[in-house]
Design a protein around this motif. Structure first.
Motif, PDB file in Angstrom:
ATOM      1  N   PRO A 130      33.284  14.677  16.850  1.00 34.01           N
ATOM      2  CA  PRO A 130      34.622  15.370  17.034  1.00 34.01           C
ATOM      3  C   PRO A 130      34.298  16.993  16.722  1.00 34.01           C
ATOM      4  CG  PRO A 130      34.770  13.472  15.174  1.00 34.01           C
ATOM      5  CD  PRO A 130      33.407  13.448  15.637  1.00 34.01           C
ATOM      6  N   THR A 131      34.743  17.721  17.480  1.00 35.64           N
ATOM      7  CA  THR A 131      34.730  19.333  17.454  1.00 35.64           C
ATOM      8  C   THR A 131      36.007  19.920  17.217  1.00 35.64           C
ATOM      9  OG1 THR A 131      34.792  19.406  19.766  1.00 35.64           O
ATOM     10  CG2 THR A 131      32.914  19.259  18.561  1.00 35.64           C
ATOM     11  N   ALA A 132      35.902  21.161  16.458  1.00 35.09           N
ATOM     12  CA  ALA A 132      37.137  21.673  16.114  1.00 35.09           C
ATOM     13  C   ALA A 132      38.020  22.242  17.242  1.00 35.09           C
ATOM     14  CB  ALA A 132      37.058  23.296  15.221  1.00 35.09           C
ATOM     15  N   THR A 133      39.424  21.903  17.224  1.00 37.50           N
ATOM     16  CA  THR A 133      40.295  22.055  18.360  1.00 37.50           C
ATOM     17  C   THR A 133      41.640  22.455  18.170  1.00 37.50           C
ATOM     18  OG1 THR A 133      40.950  21.037  20.511  1.00 37.50           O
ATOM     19  CG2 THR A 133      40.875  19.647  18.451  1.00 37.50           C
ATOM     20  N   THR A 134      42.244  22.915  19.072  1.00 36.41           N
ATOM     21  CA  THR A 134      43.607  23.184  18.850  1.00 36.41           C
ATOM     22  C   THR A 134      44.631  22.184  19.546  1.00 36.41           C
ATOM     23  OG1 THR A 134      43.631  24.959  20.405  1.00 36.41           O
ATOM     24  CG2 THR A 134      43.277  25.676  18.261  1.00 36.41           C
ATOM     25  N   THR A 135      44.116  21.288  20.140  1.00 33.40           N
ATOM     26  CA  THR A 135      44.890  20.605  20.990  1.00 33.40           C
ATOM     27  C   THR A 135      44.761  19.088  20.549  1.00 33.40           C
ATOM     28  OG1 THR A 135      43.274  20.357  22.668  1.00 33.40           O
ATOM     29  CG2 THR A 135      45.221  22.033  23.209  1.00 33.40           C
ATOM     30  N   TRP A 136      45.805  18.238  20.873  1.00 29.81           N
ATOM     31  CA  TRP A 136      45.784  16.843  20.248  1.00 29.81           C
ATOM     32  C   TRP A 136      46.494  16.226  21.265  1.00 29.81           C
ATOM     33  CZ3 TRP A 136      42.381  16.360  16.456  1.00 29.81           C
ATOM     34  CH2 TRP A 136      41.786  17.709  15.675  1.00 29.81           C
ATOM     35  N   ASP A 137      46.380  14.906  21.287  1.00 25.15           N
ATOM     36  CA  ASP A 137      47.063  13.847  22.165  1.00 25.15           C
ATOM     37  C   ASP A 137      48.065  13.228  21.295  1.00 25.15           C
ATOM     38  OD1 ASP A 137      45.887  11.631  21.024  1.00 25.15           O
ATOM     39  OD2 ASP A 137      44.612  11.201  22.676  1.00 25.15           O
ATOM     40  N   THR A 138      49.059  12.394  22.114  1.00 22.83           N
ATOM     41  CA  THR A 138      50.005  11.836  21.411  1.00 22.83           C
ATOM     42  C   THR A 138      49.640  10.956  20.166  1.00 22.83           C
ATOM     43  OG1 THR A 138      51.413  11.608  23.274  1.00 22.83           O
ATOM     44  CG2 THR A 138      51.947  10.127  21.860  1.00 22.83           C
ATOM     45  N   ASP A 139      48.609  10.078  20.477  1.00 20.37           N
ATOM     46  CA  ASP A 139      48.170   8.950  19.409  1.00 20.37           C
ATOM     47  C   ASP A 139      47.661   9.859  18.216  1.00 20.37           C
ATOM     48  OD1 ASP A 139      48.609   6.931  20.884  1.00 20.37           O
ATOM     49  OD2 ASP A 139      46.743   6.371  21.670  1.00 20.37           O
ATOM     50  N   GLN A 140      46.920  10.999  18.480  1.00 23.63           N
ATOM     51  CA  GLN A 140      46.420  11.633  17.442  1.00 23.63           C
ATOM     52  C   GLN A 140      47.476  12.483  16.758  1.00 23.63           C
ATOM     53  OE1 GLN A 140      43.719  13.831  20.334  1.00 23.63           O
ATOM     54  NE2 GLN A 140      42.003  13.422  18.996  1.00 23.63           N
ATOM     55  N   LEU A 141      48.492  12.783  17.232  1.00 24.49           N
ATOM     56  CA  LEU A 141      49.620  13.561  16.736  1.00 24.49           C
ATOM     57  C   LEU A 141      50.312  12.495  15.920  1.00 24.49           C
ATOM     58  CD1 LEU A 141      50.864  16.127  19.323  1.00 24.49           C
ATOM     59  CD2 LEU A 141      49.995  16.552  17.125  1.00 24.49           C
ATOM     60  N   ASN A 142      50.528  11.359  16.212  1.00 24.13           N
ATOM     61  CA  ASN A 142      51.203  10.292  15.627  1.00 24.13           C
ATOM     62  C   ASN A 142      50.483   9.878  14.277  1.00 24.13           C
ATOM     63  OD1 ASN A 142      53.670   8.964  16.529  1.00 24.13           O
ATOM     64  ND2 ASN A 142      52.355   8.030  18.206  1.00 24.13           N
ATOM     65  N   ILE A 143      49.218   9.980  14.289  1.00 23.14           N
ATOM     66  CA  ILE A 143      48.441   9.679  13.147  1.00 23.14           C
ATOM     67  C   ILE A 143      48.557  10.875  12.143  1.00 23.14           C
ATOM     68  CG2 ILE A 143      45.952   9.485  12.161  1.00 23.14           C
ATOM     69  CD1 ILE A 143      45.472   7.715  14.495  1.00 23.14           C
ATOM     70  N   ALA A 144      48.486  12.017  12.845  1.00 21.09           N
ATOM     71  CA  ALA A 144      48.751  13.519  11.852  1.00 21.09           C
ATOM     72  C   ALA A 144      50.136  13.317  11.283  1.00 21.09           C
ATOM     73  CB  ALA A 144      48.483  14.718  12.597  1.00 21.09           C
ATOM     74  N   LEU A 145      51.084  12.855  11.884  1.00 14.48           N
ATOM     75  CA  LEU A 145      52.379  12.848  11.410  1.00 14.48           C
ATOM     76  C   LEU A 145      52.485  11.799  10.271  1.00 14.48           C
ATOM     77  CD1 LEU A 145      54.597  13.617  14.416  1.00 14.48           C
ATOM     78  CD2 LEU A 145      54.272  15.098  12.476  1.00 14.48           C
ATOM     79  N   THR A 146      51.728  10.817  10.254  1.00 13.79           N
ATOM     80  CA  THR A 146      51.898   9.747   9.523  1.00 13.79           C
ATOM     81  C   THR A 146      51.354  10.043   8.218  1.00 13.79           C
ATOM     82  OG1 THR A 146      51.735   7.962  11.063  1.00 13.79           O
ATOM     83  CG2 THR A 146      50.893   7.255   8.838  1.00 13.79           C
ATOM     84  N   ILE A 147      49.865  10.974   8.276  1.00 10.22           N
ATOM     85  CA  ILE A 147      49.264  11.425   7.063  1.00 10.22           C
ATOM     86  C   ILE A 147      50.444  12.374   6.479  1.00 10.22           C
ATOM     87  CG2 ILE A 147      47.341  12.729   6.293  1.00 10.22           C
ATOM     88  CD1 ILE A 147      45.977  11.556   8.742  1.00 10.22           C
ATOM     89  N   ILE A 148      50.933  13.086   7.037  1.00 11.06           N
ATOM     90  CA  ILE A 148      51.682  14.265   6.393  1.00 11.06           C
ATOM     91  C   ILE A 148      53.021  13.462   5.834  1.00 11.06           C
ATOM     92  CG2 ILE A 148      53.538  16.138   6.886  1.00 11.06           C
ATOM     93  CD1 ILE A 148      51.727  17.035   9.107  1.00 11.06           C
ATOM     94  N   GLN A 149      53.520  12.443   6.320  1.00  8.01           N
ATOM     95  CA  GLN A 149      54.751  11.726   5.861  1.00  8.01           C
ATOM     96  C   GLN A 149      54.195  11.054   4.507  1.00  8.01           C
ATOM     97  OE1 GLN A 149      56.311   8.545   8.219  1.00  8.01           O
ATOM     98  NE2 GLN A 149      58.068   8.472   6.972  1.00  8.01           N
ATOM     99  N   VAL A 150      53.155  10.263   4.600  1.00  9.56           N
ATOM    100  CA  VAL A 150      52.717   9.838   3.270  1.00  9.56           C
ATOM    101  C   VAL A 150      52.410  10.908   2.193  1.00  9.56           C
ATOM    102  CG1 VAL A 150      50.575   8.433   2.302  1.00  9.56           C
ATOM    103  CG2 VAL A 150      51.663   7.762   4.562  1.00  9.56           C
ATOM    104  N   GLY A 151      51.797  12.045   2.534  1.00 14.10           N
ATOM    105  CA  GLY A 151      51.652  13.050   1.633  1.00 14.10           C
ATOM    106  C   GLY A 151      53.168  13.613   0.991  1.00 14.10           C
ATOM    107  N   VAL A 152      54.019  13.537   1.889  1.00  9.58           N
ATOM    108  CA  VAL A 152      55.478  13.897   1.218  1.00  9.58           C
ATOM    109  C   VAL A 152      55.923  12.765   0.263  1.00  9.58           C
ATOM    110  CG1 VAL A 152      57.902  14.039   1.717  1.00  9.58           C
ATOM    111  CG2 VAL A 152      56.132  15.175   3.209  1.00  9.58           C
TER     112      VAL A 152
END
Length: 338
Positions: free
Chosen positions: A49-71
């Motif tokens: 993995p390398t630092a990036t500013t773009t993510w695909d749908t599956d990656q964003l789904n996981i990111a939003l899951t992580i944020i939701q659990v954090g809430v």
């Protein structure tokens, strides 16, 4: 931790309907859809993995899951940022299976947690929401994590052989947390048809007709009553493939005793996860997308509430108590009608 190299593709920005922790595209009258929160494991291990500013749908789904659990864990935006940076480094925001020779010991999943180190069973660790919860639980045991540099807080949880690697993800993690808060992230959810509901009858001036609880008995419970508009909701939800709800009930508050509310169960009682959670996410998005057509007043799902007045999702404060899946609406989607 994993040696996997993951391809990163383009972030899709679309018009937004849906949960702020699962910002899904749902365009009225079009073939749109709902995304599964627990993305399927990826076995793309060609590069690191390398630092990036773009993510695909599956990656964003996981990111939003992580944020939701954090809430739900109450760690605030900094805790969410730390967790996202770790997940970006460890897996490239992918729900990785066991990768054999490409794995570090028995690491698995989004955070590359190890069953042998007490993080959970392989089955539990296959769920991104479970891994995020375990990460936050450990983070909250670290004294002073709230004011630590990201790398120090992340390393205190992960004990990585490459502790400085988390730093390069800070900007990306902050951006996703910020975008989530402003409603700028949306996912291409075309894999599952969402569909438009048939509109409920309105008055000639566009207002909603006054309705009494005149459908007797409520067909979902065999007792009580429903308004015609609530019955229309039930039929449209069934046509969209969602489960039969339970609607009328004796109560001293809310719309259920008025025949204007239904609970669509995603589980038999326990908190939804995996496919059950994804189904609830899909129904919540469907309800919001069709709220104007059906006359929906508000929707509650997984500690969040959407109201027709505000046209947005916000935290649900569970005013009637009950610290359980029913009280927090984590096992059913509640829909109240005008």
């Amino acid at each position: 931790m994993t040696k996997a190299v993951l391809g990163i593709v383009t972030l899709v920005i679309l018009a937004c309907f849906g949960l702020p922790m699962l910002l899904l595209s749902a365009v009225m009258g079009s073939s749109s859809g709902a995304c599964s929160v627990a993305a399927a494991p990826s076995t793309n291990v060609s590069v690191q993995p390398t630092a990036t500013t773009t993510w695909d749908t599956d990656q964003l789904n996981i990111a939003l899951t992580i944020i939701q659990v954090g809430v739900t864990k109450g760690v605030g935006s900094w805790g969410q940022t730390i967790a996202l940076a770790v997940a970006m480094q460890e897996s490239g925001l992918r729900n990785l299976p066991y990768l054999g020779a490409d794995n570090d010991h028995d690491s698995i999943g989004v955070f590359q947690q190890r069953p042998s180190q007490g993080w959970g069973t392989p089955e539990q660790l296959a769920d991104p929401a479970y891994q995020a919860g375990k990460f936050y639980d450990k983070l909250k045991t670290i004294a002073g994590w709230q004011t630590m540099p990201l790398t120090e807080a992340a390393q205190a949880v992960q004990l990585s052989a490459y502790p400085d690697a988390y730093a390069k993800w800070t900007t990306n993690a902050v951006a996703l947390v910020d975008q989530n808060g402003t409603g700028e992230i949306a996912l291409d959810c075309s894999a599952m048809p969402l569909g438009s509901a048939e509109p409920a009858p309105r008055n000639p001036d566009g207002s909603w007709p006054e309705e009494t609880c005149s459908i007797i008995p409520d067909p979902t419970t065999g007792t009580g009553c429903l308004t015609p508009r609530t019955l229309h909701l039930i039929r449209q939800a069934a046509a969209a493939g969602f489960p039969q709800p339970r609607c009328w009930r004796v109560d001293d508050h809310g719309e259920h005793p008025k025949g204007r509310a239904c609970d669509f169960m995603m589980t038999s009682g326990s908190e939804a996860s995996g496919a059950q959670k994804a189904r609830g996410d899909a129904m919540a998005v469907w309800a919001v997308a069709n709220a104007d057509a059906l006359g929906i007043r508000y929707v509650i799902w997984f500690r969040m509430i959407w109201t027709a007045d505000d046209r947005r999702w916000g935290p649900y404060n569970n005013p009637f108590g009950g610290d359980d899946p029913s009280g927090w609406h984590t096992n059913h989607v509640h829909i109240s009608m005008n």
